[in-house]
Design an enzyme around this catalytic site. Structure first.
Site, short mmCIF file in Angstrom:
data_model
loop_
_atom_site.label_atom_id
_atom_site.label_comp_id
_atom_site.label_asym_id
_atom_site.label_seq_id
_atom_site.Cartn_x
_atom_site.Cartn_y
_atom_site.Cartn_z
N HIS A 151 0.83 -1.22 0.00
CA HIS A 151 0.00 0.00 0.00
C HIS A 151 0.86 1.26 0.00
O HIS A 151 0.42 2.31 0.48
CB HIS A 151 -0.93 0.04 1.22
CG HIS A 151 -1.70 -1.21 1.44
ND1 HIS A 151 -2.93 -1.46 0.89
CD2 HIS A 151 -1.37 -2.33 2.15
CE1 HIS A 151 -3.35 -2.66 1.25
NE2 HIS A 151 -2.42 -3.21 2.01
N SER A 272 14.08 21.16 -16.69
CA SER A 272 12.84 21.90 -16.87
C SER A 272 13.15 23.15 -17.67
O SER A 272 14.23 23.72 -17.55
CB SER A 272 12.26 22.26 -15.52
OG SER A 272 11.44 23.40 -15.63
N LYS A 278 15.65 21.62 -11.60
CA LYS A 278 14.96 20.35 -11.76
C LYS A 278 15.67 19.33 -12.63
O LYS A 278 16.36 19.68 -13.59
CB LYS A 278 13.54 20.57 -12.31
CG LYS A 278 12.66 21.22 -11.26
CD LYS A 278 11.21 21.02 -11.56
CE LYS A 278 10.79 19.57 -11.38
NZ LYS A 278 9.47 19.35 -11.98
N GLU A 285 9.00 7.98 -16.27
CA GLU A 285 7.58 8.32 -16.39
C GLU A 285 6.99 7.69 -17.66
O GLU A 285 5.86 7.21 -17.68
CB GLU A 285 7.39 9.84 -16.43
CG GLU A 285 7.77 10.52 -15.12
CD GLU A 285 7.76 12.04 -15.26
OE1 GLU A 285 8.79 12.61 -15.67
OE2 GLU A 285 6.73 12.65 -14.98
#
Ligand code: ARG
Length: 457
Positions: A151, A272, A278, A285
């Protein structure tokens, strides 16, 4: 002469053509045409000079296709018609004999079977490479600890090696599925003709041997109707991509500042456009996001095939883009996963700090009571009570007082509890087969390497 009194509507042409994507099958189409021509001559259906003219024309067409100089014509509906047209242009009357005893129906089924066989073999080899990288990473981080989650809540600590090896077993099952898909392409469709067989005494075994098929398809109707092997490939690809999506998801989480367990290699991340600090885990992803696309191809082809009356229907032309895109997508994903894992830097401190929280020892404490004769269900309740006292008062289990421990259960001996918690032995206590104790992980590493070598391509 043509049966038709008016030209095809331009929109119909656009809808109907498959050349834009099926030109990718040209290698296979040339190979099968060569085998077919040789067989026709061996069976005396065409003469040896016809065969030689056909083979010469096929060589020339192959050279043009390889060099990118092949001129496609307006009328070329698909790669099969384009190649045959050009063979006829180059080979004269002999060229017109290539399609003797053959239909585009058995022809396309044969090309797609050959393509699928290659793609499944390629996927199996890419899986070998990724599994190898994962096994190496497991070996290099054999006794590094990390929380195991259920979980997404810290549940029980494990060794990082154990966690990485979990992916190896998934991938080895994927490889089995690709081997199965490849095996489903073993029966040669060519020779089935349009659907009923052909009016010549062909030698299908000869063609099968030249093209690497194990046998000939037993039923001509089935041979031209069958796309099961594409479904099997897509099914294997869908499951494999789904596995990679879980790996991608964990890399996204683990590389976040919140977790900080891993730093992904710069070569597999991007910056970014606005926030200079970043470093985005785009590749990870995309591993997540590509999986449903592959699954969609499987589901789409099920949609195409379901309810289709036998035998060939133009619907089946729609097998190719689903197959091709799945092949390309999976190829990228397997390579990206291998690149990311090979260059990943794990943070030992961060992972072990997250795994050291002694609440994670709750199961071990309960088992300690079990060994004193208390039924597990009761132990579970006793330890849950202790966890609650600890959490409510902002303490760890080790910080509970002797009185608090004794109050929870008379079998709890505070000194032993403290000993157990201090030993931090909750990894080494997982001694069951397949468990995370180091000796078990070492066994597992050996088994994984052996399993990987077993069917390595
Ligand atoms: N381009 C077609 C396909 O991909 C080839 C088979 C055409 N056969 C036919 N009977 N129209 O399926």
């Amino acid at each position: 002469m043509s049966r038709f009194s008016e030209p095809q509507d331009p929109v119909f042409r656009l809808l109907n053509t498959s050349l834009g994507f099926d030109r990718r099958l040209w290698h296979h189409d040339i190979a099968q045409s060569r085998a077919h021509a040789r067989m026709l001559a061996a069976q005396r259906v065409i003469g040896d000079e016809d065969r030689d003219a056909l083979l010469a024309a096929l060589d020339a067409v192959e050279a043009e296709l390889a060099a990118g100089t092949f001129g496609f014509a307006e009328d070329d509906e698909d790669i099969h018609m384009a190649i045959e047209r050009r063979v006829t242009e180059l080979g004269g009357r002999a060229g017109g004999k290539l399609h003797t005893a053959r239909s585009r129906n058995d022809q396309v089924a044969t090309d797609v079977a050959m393509f699928t066989r290659d793609a499944a073999g390629h996927a199996a080899r890419a899986i070998d490479a990724l599994a190898g990288v994962l096994i190496d990473a497991a070996e290099a981080h054999l006794d590094w600890t990390v929380p195991g989650y259920t979980h997404l809540q810290r549940a029980q600590p494990v060794y990082l090696s154990h966690h990485l090896l979990a992916y190896v077993w998934m991938l080895l099952r994927d490889r089995e599925r690709f081997r199965f898909a490849a095996a489903q392409t073993a029966a040669l469709p060519l020779g089935a003709g349009a659907l009923a067989g052909v009016n010549f005494d062909t030698d299908r075994e000869m063609v099968a041997a030249e093209l690497g098929f194990e046998r000939v398809a037993e039923n001509s109707i089935d041979a031209v109707s069958n796309r099961d092997f594409v479904l099997d490939y897509l099914s294997a690809a869908a499951t494999c991509a789904t596995h990679l999506s879980r790996l991608g998801a964990e890399l996204v989480l683990w590389s976040s500042e919140e977790f900080g367990f891993v730093t992904l290699p710069d070569a597999w991340t991007s910056g970014s456009s606005i926030m200079p600090q970043k470093k985005n885990p785009d590749a990870a992803e995309l591993l997540r996001a590509k999986a449903p696309r592959v699954v969609a191809h499987l589901s789409a082809l099920h949609g195409v095939m379901h309810g289709l009356a036998l035998t060939y229907n133009k619907d089946m032309q729609e097998d190719k883009e689903h197959l091709f895109d799945a092949v390309d997508t999976l190829d990228l994903c397997l390579a990206a996963a291998a690149g990311m894992i090979a260059g990943a830097r794990f943070d030992r401190e961060r992972m072990s700090a997250a795994a050291a929280d002694d609440l994670i020892a709750a199961t071990d404490l309960a088992d300690h009571l079990v060994k004193r004769g208390v039924p597990f269900r009761e132990c579970h309740g006793i330890v849950a009570g202790l966890v609650r006292v600890a959490v409510d008062s902002g303490r760890t289990l080790g910080e509970l007082t002797d009185d608090e421990l004794r109050a929870a259960a008379e079998q709890l001996v505070p000194a032993e509890v403290r000993d157990l918690l201090a030993q931090q032995s909750w990894l080494e206590s997982k001694v069951s087969a397949g468990g995370t104790a180091l000796a078990r992980v070492r066994e597992q590493l050996v088994a994984a390497r052996a399993a990987l070598a077993l069917h390595a391509g």
